[in-house]
Design a protein around this motif. Structure first.
Motif, PDB file in Angstrom:
ATOM      1  N   ILE A  86       0.837  -1.204   0.000  1.00  0.00           N
ATOM      2  CA  ILE A  86       0.000   0.000   0.000  1.00  0.00           C
ATOM      3  C   ILE A  86       0.880   1.266   0.000  1.00  0.00           C
ATOM      4  CG2 ILE A  86      -1.944   1.203   1.101  1.00  0.00           C
ATOM      5  CD1 ILE A  86      -2.585  -1.679   0.126  1.00  0.00           C
ATOM      6  N   GLY A  87       1.879   1.278   0.877  1.00  0.00           N
ATOM      7  CA  GLY A  87       2.743   2.469   0.964  1.00  0.00           C
ATOM      8  C   GLY A  87       3.767   2.560  -0.158  1.00  0.00           C
ATOM      9  N   THR A  88       4.025   1.451  -0.844  1.00  0.00           N
ATOM     10  CA  THR A  88       5.045   1.477  -1.908  1.00  0.00           C
ATOM     11  C   THR A  88       4.430   1.637  -3.298  1.00  0.00           C
ATOM     12  OG1 THR A  88       4.999  -0.942  -1.846  1.00  0.00           O
ATOM     13  CG2 THR A  88       6.826   0.138  -0.677  1.00  0.00           C
ATOM     14  N   ILE A  89       3.305   0.959  -3.557  1.00  0.00           N
ATOM     15  CA  ILE A  89       2.752   0.915  -4.918  1.00  0.00           C
ATOM     16  C   ILE A  89       1.352   1.541  -5.016  1.00  0.00           C
ATOM     17  CG2 ILE A  89       2.028  -0.633  -6.806  1.00  0.00           C
ATOM     18  CD1 ILE A  89       5.006  -0.865  -6.378  1.00  0.00           C
ATOM     19  N   VAL A  90       0.460   1.144  -4.116  1.00  0.00           N
ATOM     20  CA  VAL A  90      -0.945   1.561  -4.273  1.00  0.00           C
ATOM     21  C   VAL A  90      -1.083   3.061  -3.961  1.00  0.00           C
ATOM     22  CG1 VAL A  90      -3.346   1.079  -3.641  1.00  0.00           C
ATOM     23  CG2 VAL A  90      -1.683  -0.775  -3.622  1.00  0.00           C
ATOM     24  N   PHE A  91      -0.575   3.468  -2.789  1.00  0.00           N
ATOM     25  CA  PHE A  91      -0.615   4.889  -2.429  1.00  0.00           C
ATOM     26  C   PHE A  91       0.777   5.347  -1.969  1.00  0.00           C
ATOM     27  CE2 PHE A  91      -5.158   3.792  -1.931  1.00  0.00           C
ATOM     28  CZ  PHE A  91      -5.670   4.730  -2.827  1.00  0.00           C
ATOM     29  N   PRO A  92       1.688   5.534  -2.939  1.00  0.00           N
ATOM     30  CA  PRO A  92       3.041   5.947  -2.543  1.00  0.00           C
ATOM     31  C   PRO A  92       3.066   7.340  -1.890  1.00  0.00           C
ATOM     32  CG  PRO A  92       2.814   5.859  -4.950  1.00  0.00           C
ATOM     33  CD  PRO A  92       1.561   5.296  -4.378  1.00  0.00           C
ATOM     34  N   ASP A  93       1.964   8.117  -2.070  1.00  0.00           N
ATOM     35  CA  ASP A  93       1.914   9.448  -1.454  1.00  0.00           C
ATOM     36  C   ASP A  93       1.041   9.469  -0.194  1.00  0.00           C
ATOM     37  OD1 ASP A  93       3.454  10.469  -3.510  1.00  0.00           O
ATOM     38  OD2 ASP A  93       1.694  10.867  -4.772  1.00  0.00           O
ATOM     39  N   ALA A  94       0.733   8.293   0.344  1.00  0.00           N
ATOM     40  CA  ALA A  94      -0.103   8.241   1.561  1.00  0.00           C
ATOM     41  C   ALA A  94       0.516   9.139   2.638  1.00  0.00           C
ATOM     42  CB  ALA A  94      -0.197   6.802   2.058  1.00  0.00           C
ATOM     43  N   GLN A  95      -0.347   9.837   3.373  1.00  0.00           N
ATOM     44  CA  GLN A  95       0.158  10.794   4.375  1.00  0.00           C
ATOM     45  C   GLN A  95       0.735  10.083   5.599  1.00  0.00           C
ATOM     46  OE1 GLN A  95      -2.849  11.145   2.833  1.00  0.00           O
ATOM     47  NE2 GLN A  95      -2.419  12.973   1.627  1.00  0.00           N
ATOM     48  N   LEU A  96       0.250   8.848   5.868  1.00  0.00           N
ATOM     49  CA  LEU A  96       0.837   8.081   6.976  1.00  0.00           C
ATOM     50  C   LEU A  96       1.063   6.642   6.531  1.00  0.00           C
ATOM     51  CD1 LEU A  96       1.744   7.718   9.921  1.00  0.00           C
ATOM     52  CD2 LEU A  96      -0.637   7.283  10.542  1.00  0.00           C
ATOM     53  N   LYS A  97       2.307   6.190   6.681  1.00  0.00           N
ATOM     54  CA  LYS A  97       2.643   4.809   6.314  1.00  0.00           C
ATOM     55  C   LYS A  97       3.219   4.104   7.541  1.00  0.00           C
ATOM     56  CE  LYS A  97       4.043   6.217   1.678  1.00  0.00           C
ATOM     57  NZ  LYS A  97       5.130   6.194   0.681  1.00  0.00           N
ATOM     58  N   ILE A  98       2.643   2.943   7.835  1.00  0.00           N
ATOM     59  CA  ILE A  98       3.107   2.145   8.969  1.00  0.00           C
ATOM     60  C   ILE A  98       3.595   0.816   8.411  1.00  0.00           C
ATOM     61  CG2 ILE A  98       2.379   0.961  11.114  1.00  0.00           C
ATOM     62  CD1 ILE A  98       2.126   3.993  11.392  1.00  0.00           C
ATOM     63  N   PHE A  99       4.704   0.318   8.926  1.00  0.00           N
ATOM     64  CA  PHE A  99       5.155  -1.027   8.547  1.00  0.00           C
ATOM     65  C   PHE A  99       5.171  -1.861   9.816  1.00  0.00           C
ATOM     66  CE2 PHE A  99       7.951  -4.449   7.327  1.00  0.00           C
ATOM     67  CZ  PHE A  99       7.557  -4.702   6.016  1.00  0.00           C
ATOM     68  N   MET A 100       4.264  -2.854   9.874  1.00  0.00           N
ATOM     69  CA  MET A 100       4.103  -3.628  11.105  1.00  0.00           C
ATOM     70  C   MET A 100       4.815  -4.963  11.048  1.00  0.00           C
ATOM     71  SD  MET A 100       0.264  -2.861  12.398  1.00  0.00           S
ATOM     72  CE  MET A 100       0.109  -4.306  13.364  1.00  0.00           C
ATOM     73  N   THR A 101       5.431  -5.310  12.163  1.00  0.00           N
ATOM     74  CA  THR A 101       6.063  -6.612  12.268  1.00  0.00           C
ATOM     75  C   THR A 101       5.910  -7.132  13.698  1.00  0.00           C
ATOM     76  OG1 THR A 101       8.091  -7.844  11.837  1.00  0.00           O
ATOM     77  CG2 THR A 101       8.368  -5.663  12.782  1.00  0.00           C
ATOM     78  N   ALA A 102       6.209  -8.433  13.882  1.00  0.00           N
ATOM     79  CA  ALA A 102       6.217  -9.035  15.222  1.00  0.00           C
ATOM     80  C   ALA A 102       6.985 -10.346  15.113  1.00  0.00           C
ATOM     81  CB  ALA A 102       4.791  -9.295  15.713  1.00  0.00           C
ATOM     82  N   ASP A 103       7.421 -10.835  16.245  1.00  0.00           N
ATOM     83  CA  ASP A 103       8.154 -12.097  16.310  1.00  0.00           C
ATOM     84  C   ASP A 103       7.320 -13.221  15.667  1.00  0.00           C
ATOM     85  OD1 ASP A 103       8.859 -14.668  17.488  1.00  0.00           O
ATOM     86  OD2 ASP A 103      10.190 -13.490  18.794  1.00  0.00           O
ATOM     87  N   PRO A 104       7.914 -14.052  14.760  1.00  0.00           N
ATOM     88  CA  PRO A 104       7.136 -15.112  14.096  1.00  0.00           C
ATOM     89  C   PRO A 104       6.452 -16.085  15.071  1.00  0.00           C
ATOM     90  CG  PRO A 104       9.281 -14.898  13.066  1.00  0.00           C
ATOM     91  CD  PRO A 104       9.286 -13.976  14.241  1.00  0.00           C
ATOM     92  N   ALA A 105       7.096 -16.392  16.207  1.00  0.00           N
ATOM     93  CA  ALA A 105       6.489 -17.331  17.169  1.00  0.00           C
ATOM     94  C   ALA A 105       5.216 -16.712  17.747  1.00  0.00           C
ATOM     95  CB  ALA A 105       7.479 -17.643  18.286  1.00  0.00           C
ATOM     96  N   ILE A 106       5.264 -15.425  18.024  1.00  0.00           N
ATOM     97  CA  ILE A 106       4.094 -14.732  18.577  1.00  0.00           C
ATOM     98  C   ILE A 106       2.998 -14.643  17.523  1.00  0.00           C
ATOM     99  CG2 ILE A 106       3.273 -12.472  19.457  1.00  0.00           C
ATOM    100  CD1 ILE A 106       6.017 -12.210  20.834  1.00  0.00           C
ATOM    101  N   ARG A 107       3.390 -14.376  16.290  1.00  0.00           N
ATOM    102  CA  ARG A 107       2.398 -14.282  15.212  1.00  0.00           C
ATOM    103  C   ARG A 107       1.697 -15.621  15.006  1.00  0.00           C
ATOM    104  NH1 ARG A 107       4.696 -12.800  10.017  1.00  0.00           N
ATOM    105  NH2 ARG A 107       6.855 -12.861  10.663  1.00  0.00           N
TER     106      ARG A 107
END
Ligand code: DC
Length: 230
Positions: free
Chosen positions: A132-153
């Motif tokens: 979304i932040g790279t291709i769909v809306f590269p001009d989005a006013q707020l971009k979040i990249f979420m991650t978490a430990d794979p075991a927790i996910r």
């Protein structure tokens, strides 16, 4: 009040959808789960036995697909495939196992990206996905990249499926999500990557409310700035 686009990208099963949904609700913006759109197309391809390497089979099928969202009585945005509610079907393991392969297809991506861009033309939208932040809306006013430990996910996904009555081995879930991460990051077409101006949120040690509050604080700051500069 100026309305902004909020792009929430990140790895599989790290709570993007539930967070994005809550942020949208608090801002009174619509929310689009773009993963559900890829899942709906995947379900259709499975049902119609579409060969991903066959250009005309893929285009013919896409020409007949309408993916849409409708609000449930509980207020959730649910995904529909050609008028049928497929919200719970698309979350099943057999769809999860195929979705990374289908979403790597350039025709599928072009088809869905165009629809997502149309949905956001007027601003005031929260979307979660991978590009979304790279291709769909590269001009989005707020971009979040979420991650978490794979075991927790894996554990979170396991509990989610269990609550829906699907009992799947924890290790199988972890393998599936790590596989999807690998395929999402390594595909040629719009690979999953953090946009240069995205804010990294690792929620391994955050509660759900903490991460929602964090993103809302950032969103309100961007809304205020957008008001001044727009
Ligand atoms: O968010 P999810 O796990 O429901 O997404 C399912 C799959 O769809 C995921 O493996 C990658 C793909 N996807 C994508 O390629 N681009 C998006 N914007 C959203 C999802």
């Amino acid at each position: 009040m100026k309305k902004i686009i909020i792009a929430i990208d990140g790895f599989s099963s790290c709570g993007k959808s539930s967070t994005a949904k809550k942020v949208a609700e608090r801002l009174q913006y619509p929310y689009i789960d773009t993963g559900a759109m890829y899942r709906a197309v995947t379900l259709c391809f499975i049902n119609k036995n579409v060969d991903l390497n066959n250009f005309s089979e893929v285009t013919d099928c896409l020409n007949e697909i309408a993916v849409s969202f409708k609000r449930s009585p509980q207020g959730d945005n649910e995904v529909y495939l050609n008028g049928t509610n497929v919200e719970s079907e698309v979350r099943k393991m057999y769809v999860s196992e195929k979705v990374a392969e289908v979403s790597a297809n350039p025709l599928v991506r072009k088809f869905l990206v165009r629809q997502q861009q149309q949905m956001g033309e007027a601003g005031g939208l929260v979307l979660d996905g991978r590009d979304i932040g790279t291709i769909v809306f590269p001009d989005a006013q707020l971009k979040i990249f979420m991650t978490a430990d794979p075991a927790i996910r894996a554990q979170r996904r396991h509990s989610e499926l269990f609550q829906k009555g699907e009992v799947i081995d924890l290790q199988a879930i972890r393998n599936n999500l790590e596989n999807r991460d690998y395929q999402d990051m390594n595909r040629t077409e719009s690979p999953l990557k953090q946009a240069i101006d995205a804010i990294l949120v690792d929620n391994s040690d955050l509660t759900f409310d903490e991460q929602v509050d964090l993103i809302l604080a950032l969103a309100n700051e961007r809304i205020a700035n957008h008001q001044v500069y727009a």
